[in-house]
Design a protein around this motif. Structure first.
Motif, PDB file in Angstrom:
ATOM      1  N   LEU A 217       2.568 -27.372  32.604  1.00 31.88           N
ATOM      2  CA  LEU A 217       3.601 -26.941  31.663  1.00 31.88           C
ATOM      3  C   LEU A 217       4.915 -26.613  32.378  1.00 31.88           C
ATOM      4  N   ASN A 218       4.803 -26.170  33.628  1.00 34.37           N
ATOM      5  CA  ASN A 218       6.011 -25.849  34.396  1.00 34.37           C
ATOM      6  C   ASN A 218       6.865 -27.081  34.664  1.00 34.37           C
ATOM      7  N   VAL A 244       0.914 -17.662  30.081  1.00 33.28           N
ATOM      8  CA  VAL A 244       1.873 -18.419  29.268  1.00 33.28           C
ATOM      9  C   VAL A 244       2.440 -17.440  28.243  1.00 33.28           C
ATOM     10  N   TYR A 248       7.891 -18.769  28.982  1.00 29.60           N
ATOM     11  CA  TYR A 248       7.742 -20.205  28.694  1.00 29.60           C
ATOM     12  C   TYR A 248       8.467 -20.464  27.377  1.00 29.60           C
ATOM     13  N   VAL A 251       7.267 -23.145  24.874  1.00 29.47           N
ATOM     14  CA  VAL A 251       5.875 -23.129  24.409  1.00 29.47           C
ATOM     15  C   VAL A 251       5.696 -22.123  23.275  1.00 29.47           C
TER      16      VAL A 251
END
Length: 282
Positions: A217-218, A244, A248, A251
């Motif tokens: 996700l990074n 998370v 983030y 997200v």
């Protein structure tokens, strides 16, 4: 629109099923299994394209080690995208297929609008699998545990009778870890689902164990919807995703409190409303 066709990639015949109209959502997995899980309400608002990956289709030839790789699966998805002329779409991956969806979005970001990840642990390492099983033993109520023990006792018999469908038998017999209603029998959903066990074994047993979705996700700047089930003991606990957080910013993490492994099926109204709002607002 409800259409069943196929695309050929690397000699594998990948079937796909199209339901609905609107913004395309490409669901990676089994074109036979996954249409059971989503509501007609969603099909009225979006075009769902359910695409097989090579773990769910018959072998076209003798396999080599290269045929098992995740990169090959990602290439299959890209071939299908080109064939379907998808130039601005959402990709969705549930359970192990979340690894495929996120890795595809990283490798082929150009045409991906958004990413939906549902009911996966950050990694499928053996250590994490043991952690999930321990969490189940420590926190599940006694009735759920009894149901699980009753069902899992039949797994060896099922596999001996039909070893080629080992993955399917396991999914069915682990229902008490999969559903909020631990007595639910999902066997009908798996009718006619073909499983290519050498590829499934490699992906779930090796490839997904080396990946970590939180790290991935990074490296992604697309909007991501992360959906989890509070009672999803297969990939528990949801606290695996605690890192998370609000940092983030791309997200959106949603925990469905009365769902196991399939909130789109178990809490369809809440799931639909939440997903529709996210797709329309971001």
């Amino acid at each position: 629109m409800n259409n069943n066709q196929s695309v050929i990639s690397d000699e594998f015949e990948l079937n796909y099923c199209i339901k609905g109209q609107g913004t395309p959502i490409l669901v990676v997995g089994s074109s036979v299994y996954y249409p059971h899980l989503f509501s007609e309400n969603l099909y009225e608002k979006f075009q769902f394209i359910f695409l097989d990956h090579r773990g769910f289709v018959a072998l076209p030839r003798t396999l080599t080690a290269e045929d098992y790789t995740l990169d090959k699966v990602l290439n299959d998805i890209e071939i299908a995208r080109q064939s379907l002329n998808l130039n601005d779409f959402i990709i969705l991956g549930h359970s192990g297929h979340a690894f495929m969806a996120l890795e595809y979005a990283k490798k082929y970001p150009r045409h991906v609008q958004k990413v939906i990840l549902l009911n996966s642990a950050p990694t499928n390492s053996e250590e994490r699998q043991q952690q999930s099983f321990s969490f189940f033993n420590k926190t599940a109520d006694s009735e759920r545990k009894r149901q699980f023990e009753k069902d899992i006792a039949l797994l060896d018999r099922d596999i001996q009778k039909d070893p080629e469908r080992r993955f399917v038998h396991m999914c069915i017999r682990m229902g008490a870890q999969s559903f909020y209603d631990y007595t639910f029998n999902a066997a009908y959903m798996w009718n006619s689902v073909y499983t290519n066990m050498p590829i499934i074994d490699h992906l779930w047993g090796e490839a997904f164990g080396k990946l970590n979705l939180i790290q991935s996700l990074n490296d992604l700047n697309k909007p991501v919807f992360l959906g989890l089930g509070r009672y999803d003991y297969l990939v528990s606990p949801v606290s695996l995703w605690d890192s998370v957080d609000d940092t983030y910013i791309n997200v959106t993490k949603v925990i469905f409190e009365h769902s196991g492994h399939n909130p789109m099926f178990e809490e369809p109204q809440l799931f639909d409303n939440t997903l529709i709002e996210w797709i329309n607002e971001r």
